[in-house]
Write a protein that holds these residues in place. Sequence first.
Motif, PDB file in Angstrom:
ATOM      1  N   ARG A 115      32.812  42.753  17.063  1.00 59.57           N
ATOM      2  CA  ARG A 115      31.867  43.870  17.128  1.00 59.57           C
ATOM      3  C   ARG A 115      30.455  43.364  17.463  1.00 59.57           C
ATOM      4  NH1 ARG A 115      33.030  45.944  12.599  1.00 59.57           N
ATOM      5  NH2 ARG A 115      34.489  47.511  13.395  1.00 59.57           N
ATOM      6  N   PHE A 116      30.087  42.195  16.918  1.00 61.13           N
ATOM      7  CA  PHE A 116      28.764  41.629  17.166  1.00 61.13           C
ATOM      8  C   PHE A 116      28.562  41.364  18.663  1.00 61.13           C
ATOM      9  CE2 PHE A 116      26.129  37.843  17.833  1.00 61.13           C
ATOM     10  CZ  PHE A 116      24.955  38.197  17.178  1.00 61.13           C
ATOM     11  N   TYR A 117      29.535  40.708  19.294  1.00 64.86           N
ATOM     12  CA  TYR A 117      29.396  40.403  20.713  1.00 64.86           C
ATOM     13  C   TYR A 117      29.518  41.656  21.573  1.00 64.86           C
ATOM     14  CZ  TYR A 117      29.759  35.502  19.346  1.00 64.86           C
ATOM     15  OH  TYR A 117      29.543  34.272  18.772  1.00 64.86           O
ATOM     16  N   SER A 118      30.305  42.615  21.130  1.00 62.90           N
ATOM     17  CA  SER A 118      30.421  43.866  21.875  1.00 62.90           C
ATOM     18  C   SER A 118      29.104  44.633  21.840  1.00 62.90           C
ATOM     19  CB  SER A 118      31.547  44.721  21.289  1.00 62.90           C
ATOM     20  OG  SER A 118      32.803  44.134  21.506  1.00 62.90           O
ATOM     21  N   ASP A 119      28.499  44.705  20.672  1.00 61.26           N
ATOM     22  CA  ASP A 119      27.248  45.451  20.534  1.00 61.26           C
ATOM     23  C   ASP A 119      26.134  44.846  21.380  1.00 61.26           C
ATOM     24  OD1 ASP A 119      28.476  47.167  18.811  1.00 61.26           O
ATOM     25  OD2 ASP A 119      27.679  46.255  16.979  1.00 61.26           O
ATOM     26  N   ARG A 120      26.225  43.557  21.671  1.00 62.50           N
ATOM     27  CA  ARG A 120      25.186  42.907  22.471  1.00 62.50           C
ATOM     28  C   ARG A 120      25.545  42.827  23.946  1.00 62.50           C
ATOM     29  NH1 ARG A 120      24.713  42.307  17.629  1.00 62.50           N
ATOM     30  NH2 ARG A 120      22.770  41.768  16.535  1.00 62.50           N
ATOM     31  N   GLY A 121      26.606  43.509  24.327  1.00 56.38           N
ATOM     32  CA  GLY A 121      26.967  43.617  25.733  1.00 56.38           C
ATOM     33  C   GLY A 121      27.654  42.399  26.309  1.00 56.38           C
ATOM     34  N   LEU A 122      28.001  41.420  25.466  1.00 50.44           N
ATOM     35  CA  LEU A 122      28.667  40.218  25.967  1.00 50.44           C
ATOM     36  C   LEU A 122      30.168  40.427  26.120  1.00 50.44           C
ATOM     37  CD1 LEU A 122      26.867  37.487  23.798  1.00 50.44           C
ATOM     38  CD2 LEU A 122      26.360  38.151  26.158  1.00 50.44           C
TER      39      LEU A 122
ATOM     40  N   LEU B  19      35.601  32.020  25.640  1.00 55.38           N
ATOM     41  CA  LEU B  19      34.500  31.356  26.337  1.00 55.38           C
ATOM     42  C   LEU B  19      33.198  31.538  25.577  1.00 55.38           C
ATOM     43  CD1 LEU B  19      33.283  29.851  28.718  1.00 55.38           C
ATOM     44  CD2 LEU B  19      33.198  32.019  29.983  1.00 55.38           C
ATOM     45  N   ILE B  20      32.974  32.759  25.097  1.00 57.37           N
ATOM     46  CA  ILE B  20      31.757  33.015  24.316  1.00 57.37           C
ATOM     47  C   ILE B  20      31.711  32.110  23.092  1.00 57.37           C
ATOM     48  CG2 ILE B  20      30.556  34.709  22.879  1.00 57.37           C
ATOM     49  CD1 ILE B  20      31.643  36.881  24.792  1.00 57.37           C
ATOM     50  N   ARG B  21      32.831  32.010  22.395  1.00 54.01           N
ATOM     51  CA  ARG B  21      32.888  31.181  21.196  1.00 54.01           C
ATOM     52  C   ARG B  21      32.648  29.704  21.525  1.00 54.01           C
ATOM     53  NH1 ARG B  21      32.131  32.565  16.436  1.00 54.01           N
ATOM     54  NH2 ARG B  21      33.765  31.253  15.544  1.00 54.01           N
ATOM     55  N   SER B  22      33.185  29.255  22.651  1.00 51.43           N
ATOM     56  CA  SER B  22      32.980  27.860  23.051  1.00 51.43           C
ATOM     57  C   SER B  22      31.511  27.594  23.360  1.00 51.43           C
ATOM     58  CB  SER B  22      33.846  27.534  24.271  1.00 51.43           C
ATOM     59  OG  SER B  22      35.225  27.633  23.963  1.00 51.43           O
ATOM     60  N   LEU B  23      30.882  28.515  24.084  1.00 52.59           N
ATOM     61  CA  LEU B  23      29.470  28.344  24.429  1.00 52.59           C
ATOM     62  C   LEU B  23      28.591  28.380  23.181  1.00 52.59           C
ATOM     63  CD1 LEU B  23      29.341  30.612  27.605  1.00 52.59           C
ATOM     64  CD2 LEU B  23      29.320  28.109  27.544  1.00 52.59           C
ATOM     65  N   ARG B  24      28.916  29.283  22.261  1.00 50.66           N
ATOM     66  CA  ARG B  24      28.155  29.336  21.011  1.00 50.66           C
ATOM     67  C   ARG B  24      28.401  28.095  20.165  1.00 50.66           C
ATOM     68  NH1 ARG B  24      23.995  31.272  19.970  1.00 50.66           N
ATOM     69  NH2 ARG B  24      24.412  32.177  17.921  1.00 50.66           N
ATOM     70  N   GLY B  25      29.629  27.535  20.295  1.00 48.82           N
ATOM     71  CA  GLY B  25      29.920  26.290  19.585  1.00 48.82           C
ATOM     72  C   GLY B  25      29.070  25.134  20.070  1.00 48.82           C
TER      73      GLY B  25
ATOM     74  N   ARG C  49      23.925  34.538  30.717  1.00 55.34           N
ATOM     75  CA  ARG C  49      23.760  34.032  32.086  1.00 55.34           C
ATOM     76  C   ARG C  49      25.019  33.333  32.566  1.00 55.34           C
ATOM     77  NH1 ARG C  49      19.329  30.089  32.853  1.00 55.34           N
ATOM     78  NH2 ARG C  49      19.980  30.346  35.023  1.00 55.34           N
ATOM     79  N   VAL C  50      25.633  32.543  31.695  1.00 53.80           N
ATOM     80  CA  VAL C  50      26.858  31.835  32.073  1.00 53.80           C
ATOM     81  C   VAL C  50      27.990  32.825  32.333  1.00 53.80           C
ATOM     82  CG1 VAL C  50      28.614  30.197  31.289  1.00 53.80           C
ATOM     83  CG2 VAL C  50      26.190  29.742  30.844  1.00 53.80           C
ATOM     84  N   LEU C  51      28.103  33.851  31.500  1.00 55.25           N
ATOM     85  CA  LEU C  51      29.142  34.864  31.697  1.00 55.25           C
ATOM     86  C   LEU C  51      28.934  35.627  33.005  1.00 55.25           C
ATOM     87  CD1 LEU C  51      29.359  36.291  28.073  1.00 55.25           C
ATOM     88  CD2 LEU C  51      31.043  34.824  29.209  1.00 55.25           C
TER      89      LEU C  51
END
Length: 313
Positions: A24-31, A55-61, A71-73
């Motif tokens: 929900r957190f990543y959805s709310d931020r449009g990612l 991919l989002i989790r890897s980048l945040r890691g 930007r990467v997405l």
Amino acid sequence: MSYDGLWSIGELAEHAGVTVKTVRFYSDRGLLPETSRSAGGHRRYGHGALDRLRLIRSLRGLDLPLPEVRRVLDEAEGEPDGAFEQAVAGRLDALGSELRALRWREAALRLVQECPPGERADRLRLIGAVSAPPSTAPLARFWRAWLPVRMPARSVAAFLEVAVPQPPDDPDPAQVLAFARLHALTTRPCTGAGQPQPEAHRAAGARGSTVLYAGLAEAYDLAGERLRRDLAPCPDEALDAFVAAYASAYGTRDTPDFRRLLARQLAADPRIDRYWELVTVVVTPPGGRPEPTPGSAHDWLLAALAEQTAATA
């Protein structure tokens, strides 16, 4: 996955091994945009959302901030523009700064831990005034006030490059203490008429000072070679370059009389020996051989000049 080929938010979270709150957190931020909504208004995600979420989790890691992740997405869905490489390079730079700060704080803590109790308050005061990693801006301001007025910016920059030591990336406690003392020395308020100036600053003028410092740089390099070989001060090519720098700045010739006058003038000039002593500690690796500084080179040349003029008096 339901009959329509879409996942609920709970199903996506389960497949990705994260919580519903994370999705929900990543959805709310449009990612992580949902594909659609159910009749009851619940989010529905396509199969591609799982790869995107991973991919989002890897980048945040990798500790990339959310704007860089976006930007990467965006790049992954369009034309490559180096967003990933730039994001990683930026994070590496930031991480390097954080590591330098941690090493500096570690050495500062060891400094306080190892010092006698009676010195602890003074050392805490010294290191507390310095950022981690420390800034060289106060040292540069000190020299800008000391150098001749209206000296060209290029000449000032060349001098600052050799006069202002860069804090070591992995300092020992002695280097932390020396840099903190440098900071205190260069930031303490001036008294009276301000920072004393060498006679050459007044006599040579702006143009002459440029000539002087260019010549001194050459002389200091030559004297540094002698210092590295542990040679005693003596009249030689380095001293000739040293005297020639002053003669050119003053618009006169290098004569025995000029050398005697110069020796007396330099002996009476204000000294910043303490500054150069501390610089030597800052730039010398633990257990390493001290590198020559402009201060130690100047002392060597001045001693050589004094020896020569005494012999010819």
